[in-house]
Design a protein around this motif. Structure first.
Motif, PDB file in Angstrom:
ATOM      1  N   THR A  79    -102.010  34.946 -77.120  1.00 39.07           N
ATOM      2  CA  THR A  79    -101.735  33.331 -77.313  1.00 39.07           C
ATOM      3  C   THR A  79    -102.351  33.067 -78.765  1.00 39.07           C
ATOM      4  OG1 THR A  79    -103.755  32.709 -76.443  1.00 39.07           O
ATOM      5  CG2 THR A  79    -101.636  33.130 -74.957  1.00 39.07           C
ATOM      6  N   VAL A  80    -103.289  34.145 -78.997  1.00 39.68           N
ATOM      7  CA  VAL A  80    -104.147  33.813 -80.350  1.00 39.68           C
ATOM      8  C   VAL A  80    -103.429  34.618 -81.570  1.00 39.68           C
ATOM      9  CG1 VAL A  80    -106.415  34.682 -81.717  1.00 39.68           C
ATOM     10  CG2 VAL A  80    -106.319  33.607 -79.466  1.00 39.68           C
ATOM     11  N   ALA A  81    -102.818  35.744 -81.431  1.00 40.52           N
ATOM     12  CA  ALA A  81    -102.185  36.463 -82.118  1.00 40.52           C
ATOM     13  C   ALA A  81    -101.312  35.902 -83.378  1.00 40.52           C
ATOM     14  CB  ALA A  81    -101.182  37.724 -81.697  1.00 40.52           C
ATOM     15  N   PRO A  82    -100.261  34.756 -82.974  1.00 41.89           N
ATOM     16  CA  PRO A  82     -99.394  34.050 -83.915  1.00 41.89           C
ATOM     17  C   PRO A  82    -100.255  33.449 -85.111  1.00 41.89           C
ATOM     18  CG  PRO A  82     -98.619  33.898 -81.672  1.00 41.89           C
ATOM     19  CD  PRO A  82    -100.079  34.348 -81.820  1.00 41.89           C
ATOM     20  N   PHE A  83    -101.390  33.070 -84.971  1.00 39.43           N
ATOM     21  CA  PHE A  83    -102.319  32.131 -85.816  1.00 39.43           C
ATOM     22  C   PHE A  83    -103.265  33.153 -86.615  1.00 39.43           C
ATOM     23  CE2 PHE A  83    -101.350  29.903 -81.641  1.00 39.43           C
ATOM     24  CZ  PHE A  83    -100.006  29.052 -82.254  1.00 39.43           C
ATOM     25  N   LEU A  84    -103.240  34.303 -86.744  1.00 39.59           N
ATOM     26  CA  LEU A  84    -104.214  35.179 -87.138  1.00 39.59           C
ATOM     27  C   LEU A  84    -103.877  35.435 -88.901  1.00 39.59           C
ATOM     28  CD1 LEU A  84    -105.114  37.919 -84.576  1.00 39.59           C
ATOM     29  CD2 LEU A  84    -106.504  35.689 -85.167  1.00 39.59           C
ATOM     30  N   THR A  85    -104.948  35.149 -89.620  1.00 37.13           N
ATOM     31  CA  THR A  85    -104.474  35.595 -91.015  1.00 37.13           C
ATOM     32  C   THR A  85    -105.734  36.719 -91.160  1.00 37.13           C
ATOM     33  OG1 THR A  85    -105.647  33.284 -91.633  1.00 37.13           O
ATOM     34  CG2 THR A  85    -103.299  33.347 -91.328  1.00 37.13           C
TER      35      THR A  85
END
Length: 278
Positions: A79-85
């Motif tokens: 759930t966190v992965a799509p928002f990682l930069t």
């Protein structure tokens, strides 16, 4: 520095409370917690923003602290992965290896098909709940000096920190300090029960055991002597302490403690392998 917690349980609560006491601003701390009652408690207690699920707001975080149970880490990472930069990821999940967390955070659901690189693995212990914990830390090679400093600042809000040079050493850290409070409680339990057996009132036996353990630990912390020397200084020849230690040595208590800690470390390694299986 903006910090987003994924999970709002006891350790997250301890860290948030400690950070606020150390001067962090509530506006710079947020949490993702699926349970409504837990979200309400965090908001009421600390005045931080809480959400039920990760969102694009995570993009603005400098640090994302994964404070979920190890068995829930794979789903939380997805759930966190799509928002990682470029955020720093700090994991406090017992047994959770960096290679597996990196794979889950990077994988096909993230912005990059490669494993995520900026991860610090931590092993705090329960005295963090009263600001007297100690945390073992290991940083992946991609973590820079500024990110290490940020990690240390966060974890020092609830106690001391020890950096290790190899991730494999996190399992021994777990055996010594992560599981260690339970050993202390077991010893205290044994001392108090023995005191009652010898005729002391239960409350008196508890007070005597607690004060003795706490005082001895503080004495050791403030003394230049090693533990063996301190023990020898208390042990008069032919005295009561010698009589007690003779029984412990005959029963091989030190060897039993060592074997127990080897078992704890091995179990930590085993759990990491189990949790990381696809």
């Amino acid at each position: 520095m903006k910090i987003a917690f994924i999970g709002g349980g006891n350790m997250a609560t301890a860290l948030i409370g400690g950070m606020l006491k150390q001067g962090f601003a509530a506006a710079d701390i947020s949490a993702v917690e699926p349970f409504e009652a837990a979200r309400a408690k965090l908001t009421t207690q600390f005045g931080i923003v809480c959400a039920a699920a990760p969102s694009a707001a995570l993009v603005t975080a400098d640090v994302i602290l994964m404070a979920v149970k190890p068995q829930n880490m794979r789903d939380a990472a997805a759930t966190v992965a799509p928002f990682l930069t470029t955020q720093l990821i700090i994991s406090i999940a017992a047994g959770m290896r960096i290679v597996d967390l990196a794979r889950w955070l990077g994988g096909t659901s993230g912005v990059s098909p490669m494993p995520y690189a900026s991860i610090v693995r931590c092993m705090p212990n329960t005295p963090a709940l009263i600001g007297m914990g100690i945390t073992g830390l290991y940083a992946a090679p991609a973590v820079d000096a500024a990110q290490r400093a940020s990690t240390e600042r966060i974890l020092r809000a609830v106690g001391d920190v020890v950096w290790v040079d190899s991730e494999a050493l996190i399992d021994p850290v777990t055996a010594v300090s992560g599981s260690g409070p339970a050993y202390v409680f077991y010893f205290l339990e044994s001392m108090a029960e023995a005191g009652v057996h010898l005729g002391l009132a239960p409350d008196d036996a508890k007070r005597l055991a607690l004060a003795t353990f706490s005082g001895a630990a503080q004495l050791a912390a403030q003394s230049p002597d090693d533990f063996a020397t301190l023990r020898a200084k208390v042990t008069s020849k032919g005295g009561t302490t010698e009589a007690a230690l003779r029984v412990m040595m005959e029963r091989q208590v030190k060897a039993a403690i060592g074997s127990a800690m080897v078992a704890a470390s091995a179990r930590g390694t085993e759990l990491g392998e189990m949790l990381g299986r696809d």
